[in-house]
Enzyme design. Structure first.
Site, short mmCIF file in Angstrom:
data_model
loop_
_atom_site.label_atom_id
_atom_site.label_comp_id
_atom_site.label_asym_id
_atom_site.label_seq_id
_atom_site.Cartn_x
_atom_site.Cartn_y
_atom_site.Cartn_z
N GLY A 12 0.78 -1.23 0.00
CA GLY A 12 0.00 0.00 0.00
C GLY A 12 0.81 1.29 0.00
CG ASN A 14 1.52 3.24 -5.80
OD1 ASN A 14 1.86 4.25 -6.39
ND2 ASN A 14 2.14 2.07 -5.94
CG HIS A 110 1.65 -1.60 -15.63
ND1 HIS A 110 1.35 -2.88 -15.20
CD2 HIS A 110 2.74 -1.71 -16.44
CE1 HIS A 110 2.20 -3.73 -15.73
NE2 HIS A 110 3.06 -3.04 -16.49
CG ASP A 147 -9.43 -1.24 -22.15
OD1 ASP A 147 -8.82 -2.12 -21.50
OD2 ASP A 147 -9.05 -0.82 -23.26
#
Ligand code: GAR
Length: 208
Positions: A12, A14, A110, A147
């Site tokens: 965690g 980020n 990413h 997506d």
């Protein structure tokens, strides 16, 4: 205030970068409503609890099928009024029902410069192993909308990071986090929360 739901699987850092950026005003017009992990022992859940943010584990192990797990995940986000879903080291494939419920409202960080070193099998340390095995001299991180594919959605922000002689996957991972991920993920959230990001024909434009 844009209501955020942050999905995590591990340490965690980020998530921490997002919370710190909210605290110091680098992210405005956002409230972090909820943190969900698929992994009960994720330290990210602790980080959320310490801040008084609702932290829940929703794991595939609690359900009879993958479909039920997906439904429970989506139900929790909708029930909490989440408007933007942030994948901050969430190592679970996002199901179509979530993408349909949140079109261009799910973002992912990413740890490479997409379209390099991304797609199925490229997550966490595997990404940095791939970079070192290929002998790439530059890597980085990407924030993109999610997506129906794996790491195929519209790119919002990217930042390059140098690969140095003697790097191990762990050393490179840390440099990519410090120099890129913790910078561009909060920045992307702030841009979205302040209405600066639009998507046209699969491409992102940013009005700063
Ligand atoms: C981060 O490096 C993130 O980019 C990566 O997992 C790590 C989570 O670290 N995500 C992926 O590989 C997604 N494909 P954190 O839990 O300390 O934020």
């Amino acid at each position: 205030m844009l209501k955020l739901g942050v999905l995590v699987s591990g340490g965690g850092t980020n998530l921490q970068a997002i919370l710190d950026a909210v605290d110091c005003g680098k992210i405005t017009n956002v409230s972090v409503e909820l943190v969900i992990s698929n992994n009960q022992s994720a330290y990210a859940l602790e980080r959320a609890k310490q801040r008084g943010i609702e932290a829940v584990c929703i794991s595939p192990k609690q359900f009879e099928s993958r479909e039920e797990f997906h439904k429970a995940l989506l139900a929790k986000l909708l029930e909490s009024g989440v408007e933007l879903v942030v994948l901050a080291g969430f190592l679970v494939a996002i199901p179509d029902i979530m993408v349909e419920a949140y079109p261009n409202k799910i973002i992912n960080i990413h740890p490479s410069l997409i379209p390099s070193f991304c797609g199925v099998g490229y997550y966490g340390l595997h990404v940095h192993e791939g970079v070192l095995n290929r002998g790439a001299k530059v890597t980085g991180a990407t924030v993109h909308f999610v997506d129906n594919g794996t790491d195929t959605g519209p790119i919002i922000l990217q930042k390059a990071v140098e690969v140095l002689e003697g790097d191990t996957p762990e050393i490179l991972q840390r440099r990519v986090m410090e120099q890129a991920e913790w910078v561009i993920l909060p920045r992307a959230i702030n841009l979205i929360a302040n209405g600066k990001v639009t998507v046209t024909d699969g491409k992102v434009s940013i009005k700063e």
